[in-house]
Write an enzyme that holds these catalytic residues in place. Structure first.
Site, PDB file in Angstrom:
ATOM      1  N   HIS A   1      43.139  38.208  66.330  1.00 25.53           N
ATOM      2  CA  HIS A   1      44.002  39.293  66.801  1.00 25.53           C
ATOM      3  C   HIS A   1      45.450  38.801  66.847  1.00 25.53           C
ATOM      4  O   HIS A   1      45.677  37.665  67.244  1.00 25.53           O
ATOM      5  CB  HIS A   1      43.571  39.721  68.198  1.00 25.53           C
TER       6      HIS A   1
ATOM      7  N   ALA B   1      49.339  54.629  29.401  1.00 27.43           N
ATOM      8  CA  ALA B   1      48.358  53.748  30.056  1.00 27.43           C
ATOM      9  C   ALA B   1      47.099  54.563  30.321  1.00 27.43           C
ATOM     10  O   ALA B   1      46.842  54.993  31.438  1.00 27.43           O
ATOM     11  CB  ALA B   1      48.938  53.194  31.357  1.00 27.43           C
TER      12      ALA B   1
ATOM     13  N   GLY C   1      44.717  34.507  27.989  1.00 26.66           N
ATOM     14  CA  GLY C   1      44.275  35.846  27.596  1.00 26.66           C
ATOM     15  C   GLY C   1      45.197  36.934  28.107  1.00 26.66           C
ATOM     16  O   GLY C   1      46.343  36.690  28.500  1.00 26.66           O
ATOM     17  N   VAL C   2      44.664  38.142  28.108  1.00 25.44           N
ATOM     18  CA  VAL C   2      45.447  39.302  28.552  1.00 25.44           C
ATOM     19  C   VAL C   2      45.862  39.107  30.003  1.00 25.44           C
ATOM     20  O   VAL C   2      47.006  39.379  30.394  1.00 25.44           O
ATOM     21  CB  VAL C   2      44.602  40.596  28.396  1.00 25.44           C
ATOM     22  N   CYS C   3      44.939  38.606  30.817  1.00 21.27           N
ATOM     23  CA  CYS C   3      45.188  38.492  32.255  1.00 21.27           C
ATOM     24  C   CYS C   3      46.468  37.706  32.542  1.00 21.27           C
ATOM     25  O   CYS C   3      47.340  38.159  33.278  1.00 21.27           O
ATOM     26  CB  CYS C   3      43.987  37.809  32.910  1.00 21.27           C
TER      27      CYS C   3
ATOM     28  N   GLY D   1      48.876  58.777  32.330  1.00 17.38           N
ATOM     29  CA  GLY D   1      47.642  58.168  32.843  1.00 17.38           C
ATOM     30  C   GLY D   1      47.817  57.727  34.288  1.00 17.38           C
ATOM     31  O   GLY D   1      48.682  56.907  34.581  1.00 17.38           O
TER      32      GLY D   1
ATOM     33  N   ASP E   1      35.616  41.603  29.313  1.00 14.81           N
ATOM     34  CA  ASP E   1      35.902  42.997  28.951  1.00 14.81           C
ATOM     35  C   ASP E   1      35.092  43.478  27.749  1.00 14.81           C
ATOM     36  O   ASP E   1      34.737  44.648  27.665  1.00 14.81           O
ATOM     37  CB  ASP E   1      37.399  43.158  28.606  1.00 14.81           C
TER      38      ASP E   1
END
Ligand code: FAD
Length: 471
Positions: A445, A270, A39-41, A182, A313
């Site tokens: 840490h 965009a 797909g688009v992804c 955009g 979507d």
């Protein structure tokens, strides 16, 4: 052709749904007009953009090393090699999906599909490829047809210098100057790529801030950083007209920017995406759309047509790959009769700029709009040893919590690697954690993940890495 489950669309929603359905024993046909799954992804969205952002990140890190006394020469950019490397990433992933489909016996059909009725898809060949049949009859269909870029009426020039995100990801060249129309995440991510490669990038955004809808304290450090990476950022500004001059594009601005007319080597438009719900023949079914064109669905992703589900979507905001995947799985489980609902407390969103912004759950802006009482706990990264060691102190980590119960409702992070850090917050919000749970969770840490624990300690008066006088 007949099948138990037809999946229309092979993006992250569609292929996840098809694969899970096959794993649960269903007979599945997946139809997509593309030759490859993803797909688009995978083909022109998440993955190619992150491959190019990886390059931009490496270049920025090499530059930052000058602060430590290490200097490299000017980068030599081989665009053909970069395109080839990006293509290899996509090939590897789409190849993997093809194998996964074959192993599960999911039948892949390359065709353009439209609904003739609630149980029948009409299939049309793409690129003259022969089809097994021109009709696919199904018991159920999962519609996962995705979205398409929004265009601005009057600003669409039939000229390769005016690009949408798909064209920009092809990396046709590195223009001397690029106008990004955009200030949303796609424009800023691709602007970051082109700026790193050497373009002078100008962004115009019609509202009064970049990334509308995102909490302003998260956007501020990014805006500051982008002012250094980009040539200009113009807010409250619209592009009134674009003119093709042959060797460049002339843009006319409407807003507080001077000069009003400027020339750019290329323009990237965009301005958002809209659901791909027209031209699917949905009028021949009982599926209903909302005012924005999204397919209306319930918590199990059932549409108003009992034979059709919709996900991803095409079925509503946020238009993000991981939301599509989870909806796809929920729809299949519902179809299999499992007691499932898609009701997440937190869908993470990440803007992969430098620094990154990530958030999940309730935002401060949403709380304000809803009139909901919240409190925030903010840890500035200047007090993080790891951020200091990496020279990335511009970030912050913020919890949004319920003042009464101290349950965490949302989280926002801006800083290097925010996209990876947000995963802990998503889990905490989903599990209904309280500040105390996070404060008592031992973080390694020195890592930036400590910022999530320390931010939670602040309202509890337990933070020792930072001094806050008692109120
Ligand atoms: P899609 O991926 O859009 O797939 C729909 C499929 O349906 C397509 O393959 C299409 O060919 C097929 N199709 C449509 N109509 C028909 C028809 N009539 N017949 C046959 N086939 C049809 N999301 C993120 O989560 N993270 C990111 O970092 C991110 N970056 C992005 C960057 C860019 C530049 C863009 C454009 C998008 C980005 N997204 C990102 C959004 C993400 O790509 C989408 O949310 C996601 O692809 C939606 O998945 P989907 O399964 O709903 O549909």
């Amino acid at each position: 052709m007949d099948t138990q489950l037809a999946v229309l669309g092979g993006g992250p929603g569609g292929y996840a749904a098809a694969f899970l359905a096959a794993d649960l024993g269903m007979q599945v046909v997946l139809v997509d007009r593309e030759a490859r799954l993803g797909g688009v992804c995978l083909l022109r969205g998440c993955i190619p953009s992150k491959a190019l952002l990886h390059v931009a990140k490496g270049m920025a890190e090499a530059r930052h090393l000058a602060d430590w006394g290490v200097r490299f020469g000017q980068p030599q950019i081989d665009l053909a090699a970069m395109r080839a490397r990006k293509a290899k990433v996509i090939d590897t992933l789409t190849g993997g999906l093809k194998q996964l489909a074959a192993k599960r016996k999911v039948q892949l059909v390359r065709a353009r599909a439209t609904f003739e009725s609630s149980q029948l898809l009409r299939l049309e060949p793409v690129d003259g490829q022969p089809l097994p049949d021109d009709r696919l009859h199904f018991q159920h269909c999962i519609l996962a047809a995705g979205s398409v870029p929004t265009t601005i009426p009057g600003l669409t020039l039939d000229c390769p210098r005016v690009m949408d995100s798909t064209a920009a990801l092809e990396l046709p060249d590195v223009p001397e100057s690029l106008l990004v129309v955009g200030g949303g995440y796609i424009g800023l991510e691709l602007g970051t790529v082109y700026a790193a490669l050497g373009s002078r990038v100008t962004v115009v955004e019609m509202t009064d801030g970049l990334l509308p809808g995102v909490d302003r304290d998260l956007v501020r450090p990014l805006h500051k950083a982008l002012e250094k990476q980009f040539a200009a950022i113009h807010l409250n500004t619209k592009v009134a007209a674009l003119k093709d001059l042959g060797h460049s594009i002339e843009a006319v601005f409407d807003g507080p920017v001077q000069p009003k007319t400027q020339r750019f080597g290329r323009v990237l438009v965009a301005v958002g995406r809209r659901p791909n719900s027209s031209n699917l023949g949905l009028e021949n079914t009982r599926v209903s759309l909302d005012a924005k064109g999204f397919v209306q669905v319930d918590a199990q992703r059932r549409t108003t047509d009992p034979h059709i589900f919709a996900i991803g979507d095409v079925a509503g905001e946020p238009m993000l790959a991981h939301k599509a995947t989870h909806e796809g799985k929920a729809a299949v489980e519902a179809l299999a009769g499992h007691p499932v609902e898609f009701r997440p407390r937190a869908i993470p969103a990440v803007v992969f700029t430098d620094p990154e912004i990530a958030w999940a759950g309730l935002t401060e802006l949403q709380a304000k709009q809803q009139g909901r009482k919240i409190e925030t706990a903010v840890f500035p990264w200047g007090a993080s040893g790891r951020a200091q060691a990496a020279g990335r102190t511009e970030g912050l980590t913020k919890w949004i919590f319920d003042p009464q119960s101290q349950r965490v409702l949302g989280c926002g992070i801006v800083g290097a690697g925010a996209g990876e850090l947000i995963a802990e917050a998503v889990l905490a919000i989903e599990l209904g954690c309280h500040l105390r749970d996070l404060a008592e969770t031992i973080h390694p840490h020195p890592t930036l993940s400590e910022s999530l624990g320390i931010a939670a300690e602040l309202p509890l008066g337990m933070a020792t890495d930072i001094f806050r006088p008692k109120r």
